[in-house]
Design a protein around this motif. Sequence first.
Motif, PDB file in Angstrom:
ATOM      1  N   LYS A 185     -48.974  -1.913  15.610  1.00 42.99           N
ATOM      2  CA  LYS A 185     -48.527  -3.201  16.134  1.00 42.99           C
ATOM      3  C   LYS A 185     -49.144  -4.277  15.241  1.00 42.99           C
ATOM      4  N   THR A 186     -48.307  -5.101  14.623  1.00 40.65           N
ATOM      5  CA  THR A 186     -48.804  -6.151  13.740  1.00 40.65           C
ATOM      6  C   THR A 186     -48.414  -7.502  14.302  1.00 40.65           C
ATOM      7  N   MET A 187     -49.420  -8.365  14.504  1.00 39.36           N
ATOM      8  CA  MET A 187     -49.221  -9.672  15.119  1.00 39.36           C
ATOM      9  C   MET A 187     -49.095 -10.736  14.030  1.00 39.36           C
ATOM     10  N   TRP A 188     -47.919 -11.344  13.922  1.00 35.46           N
ATOM     11  CA  TRP A 188     -47.663 -12.372  12.910  1.00 35.46           C
ATOM     12  C   TRP A 188     -47.659 -13.747  13.572  1.00 35.46           C
ATOM     13  N   ASN A 189     -48.554 -14.609  13.091  1.00 36.24           N
ATOM     14  CA  ASN A 189     -48.725 -15.938  13.691  1.00 36.24           C
ATOM     15  C   ASN A 189     -47.747 -16.934  13.064  1.00 36.24           C
ATOM     16  N   THR A 190     -46.571 -17.016  13.641  1.00 34.94           N
ATOM     17  CA  THR A 190     -45.515 -17.891  13.118  1.00 34.94           C
ATOM     18  C   THR A 190     -45.566 -19.302  13.709  1.00 34.94           C
ATOM     19  N   THR A 191     -46.573 -19.590  14.514  1.00 36.49           N
ATOM     20  CA  THR A 191     -46.586 -20.852  15.263  1.00 36.49           C
ATOM     21  C   THR A 191     -46.676 -22.090  14.367  1.00 36.49           C
ATOM     22  N   ALA A 192     -47.261 -21.963  13.174  1.00 30.48           N
ATOM     23  CA  ALA A 192     -47.389 -23.122  12.290  1.00 30.48           C
ATOM     24  C   ALA A 192     -46.035 -23.597  11.766  1.00 30.48           C
ATOM     25  N   PHE A 193     -44.986 -22.774  11.940  1.00 33.34           N
ATOM     26  CA  PHE A 193     -43.675 -23.097  11.391  1.00 33.34           C
ATOM     27  C   PHE A 193     -42.665 -23.511  12.469  1.00 33.34           C
ATOM     28  N   GLN A 194     -43.151 -23.716  13.701  1.00 31.74           N
ATOM     29  CA  GLN A 194     -42.249 -24.041  14.805  1.00 31.74           C
ATOM     30  C   GLN A 194     -41.431 -25.292  14.533  1.00 31.74           C
ATOM     31  N   ASP A 195     -42.063 -26.310  13.937  1.00 27.63           N
ATOM     32  CA  ASP A 195     -41.379 -27.583  13.694  1.00 27.63           C
ATOM     33  C   ASP A 195     -40.593 -27.597  12.391  1.00 27.63           C
ATOM     34  N   MET A 196     -40.589 -26.478  11.670  1.00 23.81           N
ATOM     35  CA  MET A 196     -39.865 -26.400  10.399  1.00 23.81           C
ATOM     36  C   MET A 196     -38.605 -25.543  10.514  1.00 23.81           C
ATOM     37  N   TRP A 197     -38.251 -25.148  11.730  1.00 18.52           N
ATOM     38  CA  TRP A 197     -37.097 -24.280  11.914  1.00 18.52           C
ATOM     39  C   TRP A 197     -35.854 -24.963  11.342  1.00 18.52           C
ATOM     40  N   PRO A 198     -35.032 -24.257  10.566  1.00 19.81           N
ATOM     41  CA  PRO A 198     -33.861 -24.876   9.930  1.00 19.81           C
ATOM     42  C   PRO A 198     -32.953 -25.583  10.930  1.00 19.81           C
ATOM     43  N   GLU A 199     -32.406 -26.704  10.514  1.00 15.62           N
ATOM     44  CA  GLU A 199     -31.547 -27.496  11.387  1.00 15.62           C
ATOM     45  C   GLU A 199     -30.294 -26.742  11.804  1.00 15.62           C
TER      46      GLU A 199
END
Length: 287
Positions: A185-199
């Motif tokens: 199980k690998t935990m990837w911390n994607t939270t720093a990119f929440q506001d960069m999600w493509p339009e």
Amino acid sequence: MEGDIGEQGNCTTCAYTEDFSNYWTAAMYFRHENGSYKRVPQYPNAQLGTEGQDAPNIKGGMTIYYSQKDLESNGNMSITAFKPGFRMTVGSPTTTQEGAEANLGLRYTCLETILTRFNETADFPSKPCPAGIMAIHHFPACWDGKNLDSPDHQSHMYDTSLGLFREAGPCPSSHPVRMPQLAYKTMWNTTAFQDMWPEDGSQPFVWSYMDSKGYGTHADYVFGWKGDSLQRAMNDSCMFHGCGSPGVQGILETQTVADMNQCAVEKTVVEDTDGWLAELPGQTMDM
């Protein structure tokens, strides 16, 4: 690396001090709308946590499971531990959507919280995940009893995994030896990119080999437990921390988080892996 790697290392990042195995998955990257990439960091499994209020967090975000049956009990089946020199892979970067959906052992979970464990999908989550993405790799547990490896690193094993940490199906006569059910199980911390999600709402994460769907997820394993330590664990009825933890006597020896974090491999390739990149490492730009 050839031979018994359990005898070649001088430290381990694992909680169990006798585990010198190699565990690998590809790196995940965020692809910005401007075409640049940034590596997604990992974070530790919340179910492992830290040693105390002022103790360090575990570095990395991969948790390794060796189960005899499932996460509830050991069952009564005889389990044969992997042998020195044993290695295998699961998954393939060329897997199609049909193949990915059929393989129940390779999945993703969109983490609503750090303790979310369901639901699972065969492809990357299609929306921002509040607590990141968990990548799951279940390896086959049926061995041919002869070969420590095979040309494709998979043919010496047979996959009867049912996913979700359920007990794998019976082994066929061609691969009759039941081995531990290995899972990452690998935990990837994607939270720093929440506001960069493509339009346009498109899914922005890719594996390092430019897989934007996630179907090609794969993992490698090279056995490296010292002596008969893994076999002792498979012969015992212990579960989780009952097999050993710092300050608690168990069938396996353990080390502190601080000791785990001190173990590291010296870098042999100098490259920027933390900043924004114009291209994925190893890729060639079109001119």
